[in-house]
Design an enzyme around this catalytic site. Structure first.
Site: not given
Ligand SMILES: Cc1ncc(COP(=O)(O)O)c(C=O)c1O
Length: 419
Positions: A196
Site C-alpha cells: 500500500k
Molecule cells: C480494496 C481493498 N480493501 C481491503 C483490503 C484489505 O487490506 P488488508 O490486506 O490490510 O487486510 C485491501 C488489501 O489489499 C484492498 O486492496
C-alpha cells in the site's frame, strides 16, 4: 524495422535491477523501529497511540484506531454502521475479497452492484435497484486510488437512510473536490499492508468523525471491552469482540512512513502523468480515466486493452494474458490484479461462510442472487486489464516511467509476434 520482443529472444526494455523496490527505507524508519524494539511496550504502545493521532490529523478525521489489517478496520466499520445478522450491505462486484467478506464476518449479507467501466468503481446508477428493506450500508471502494463517486453514493444513502463505509485501503491521500477520502462517508478503513501507499508491513486504520461509530468500532477492536487498552480496563466483555489492535513496532514504522507519505504521493502522481502522456494515442490501449474534481493517488496504474479494436473480442482473457507475458518479458512488473469478480468467488457461489449455509440461510436474511452474468462490466474489466504498482512508486522517477512506456509501446506495436 520492428524490434524483436523480449518474449521472442529480443533485448528487454527495462534492464534487471532498474526498478527500485517498495517501500523505500531510510534512517528514520530504522531509528523509529529500533527505538520501539528497545522500549518496554511492544503490544499496543506509545507508537500506536501516536500513530492514531498523527494519521487522524493528516487525514482530517476526529477519531482513528490502528488495527492489524485493513480487513480488521473494515469489519470494525461494519459494526460501527450497526450491520448485523441478515442485514444487507451493498458492495461493488469488483474489489479485493475482503471488501465483501468483511460483511459476512458480522453475519450480514453482501449484495453486489456492477462497476462503471471508466472509473472501475461502483456504478451509482445501479445502486438503487439493489436496495431492499434489509439494506443497512453501502461499501464504496476507492479502487486503485480513484475516489468512488461519493456525491452520488452519499445522496442515495441519505435518501434511503443508509450508512456509507469507505474502503480506502488503496486510496491514501486521494481526494474528491479537495476533500480527502476517509472524510467523505460515515467511516472508513485504510490498509498499511506492504504493497500500500503507506506501508508498515501489515496494519490498518479505522477512521470516523462520529463518536458513536467510534465507540462501537473500539469495542469490536479490543475484546468487546469499552476502555482503550491504554486506559483503566475493567476486563469486562460488553459486546462481541475480536483482537484487532496493532503492535507498537508496526505503528512505529507506520509513523516513520507517514512523515514521507506526501512526498511519495507526489512522485506517484508525477510518474503516472508521465506514463499517461507517453502512452497517449497508442492503438489498442485504454488509459485510466480521472474525472474532473478527482485526485487519483495512483496506487495501481491500470490499463485496459481494447479487445474489439485489436480483433480479440472472442478470446480477450487469453490474448490479454499473452500481452501481459510479453510485457513481463520486457522487464515490466505488471499483472492481473484480481482473477475473479467477487460474486464468482466460491464462497459466494456456495453461499457458505460458517458451515451449514450460514449466514445466507439465517432466519433473519432473505435470498440473494449471485448470478455472474448480472455483472457484465466487471467481467469486461476483468478480462481486459493489467495493472502495475512498484514501477511508478518512489524512489522510481519519470526515467523509469519512460522505460515502462517504451516497453508497452514496443509490445503494442507488434502484437503479431504474439500470435
Ligand atoms: C480494496 C481493498 N480493501 C481491503 C483490503 C484489505 O487490506 P488488508 O490486506 O490490510 O487486510 C485491501 C488489501 O489489499 C484492498 O486492496
Amino acid at each position: 524495422m520492428k524490434e524483436l520482443l523480449a518474449a521472442k529472444g529480443g533485448k528487454p526494455s527495462i534492464p534487471d535491477g532498474t526498478v527500485k523496490p517498495w517501500p523505500p527505507i531510510d534512517d528514520e524508519d530504522r531509528r523509529m523501529v529500533l527505538s520501539s524494539l528497545e522500549g518496554t511496550n511492544h503490544a499496543f504502545g506509545p507508537n500506536c497511540a501516536a500513530f492514531q493521532e498523527e494519521f487522524a490529523a493528516w487525514n482530517g478525521n476526529r477519531y482513528a484506531l490502528t488495527t492489524n489489517s485493513g480487513t480488521a478496520a473494515l469489519h470494525m466499520a461494519l459494526v460501527a454502521a450497526e450491520c448485523g445478522c441478515g442485514d444487507e450491505v451493498i458492495v461493488p462486484a469488483y474489489s479485493w475479497s475482503s471488501s465483501a467478506t468483511c460483511v459476512m464476518q458480522h453475519n450480514a449479507i453482501p449484495v453486489f452492484v456492477d462497476i462503471d467501466f471508466d472509473t472501475m468503481n461502483i456504478d451509482p446508477n445501479k445502486i438503487e435497484a439493489a436496495i431492499t428493506p434489509k439494506t443497512k450500508a453501502i461499501i464504496a471502494v476507492h479502487l486503485h486510488g480513484l475516489p468512488a463517486d461519493m456525491e452520488a453514493v452519499m445522496a442515495i444513502a441519505a435518501k434511503h437512510g443508509l450508512k456509507v463505509i469507505e474502503d480506502a485501503c488503496q486510496a491514501h491521500g486521494a481526494k474528491l473536490n479537495g476533500r480527502k477520502v476517509g472524510t467523505l462517508g460515515h467511516c472508513a478503513a485504510f490498509s498499511f499492508n506492504q504493497n500500500k501507499c503507506l506501508s508498515a508491513g501489515e496494519g490498518g486504520m479505522f477512521v470516523t468523525d462520529d463518536e458513536d461509530m467510534y465507540q462501537r468500532a473500539q469495542a469490536l477492536w479490543s475484546f468487546g471491552e469499552q476502555t482503550a487498552p491504554t486506559g483503566r480496563r475493567d476486563y469486562h466483555v460488553y459486546a462481541m469482540g475480536w483482537m484487532y489492535r496493532n503492535s507498537d513496532l508496526c505503528a512505529a514504522w507506520g509513523r516513520a512512513q507517514l512523515r514521507k507519505l506526501d512526498g511519495y504521493l507526489a512522485a506517484q502522481r508525477e510518474n503516472a502523468a508521465c506514463l499517461t502522456s507517453e502512452l497517449a494515442g497508442v492503438p489498442g490501449l485504454i488509459l485510466p480515466t480521472v474525472p474532473d474534481g478527482y485526485h487519483h493517488n495512483w496506487y495501481n496504474y491500470t490499463l485496459r486493452f481494447d479487445m474489439e479494436a485489436l480483433g480479440h473480442a472472442q478470446d480477450a482473457p487469453s490474448f490479454r494474458d499473452k500481452i501481459v507475458s510479453a510485457l513481463r518479458a520486457e522487464g515490466l512488473e505488471t499483472g492481473i490484479w484480481q482473477a475473479f469478480i467477487l460474486p464468482a468467488m466460491t464462497v459466494f457461489q456456495a453461499k457458505d461462510g460458517y458451515g451449514h449455509g450460514c449466514p445466507w440461510n439465517c432466519p433473519h436474511s432473505q435470498p440473494v442472487d449471485y448470478s455472474v452474468e448480472d455483472f457484465p462490466v466487471a467481467a469486461r474489466h476483468l478480462a481486459t486489464h493489467t495493472g502495475m504498482t512498484t514501477p511508478l512508486r518512489a524512489p522510481n522517477g519519470t526515467e523509469v516511467a519512460k522505460l515502462v512506456a517504451g516497453a508497452i509501446r514496443k509490445v503494442m506495436s507488434d502484437l503479431d509476434q504474439l500470435s
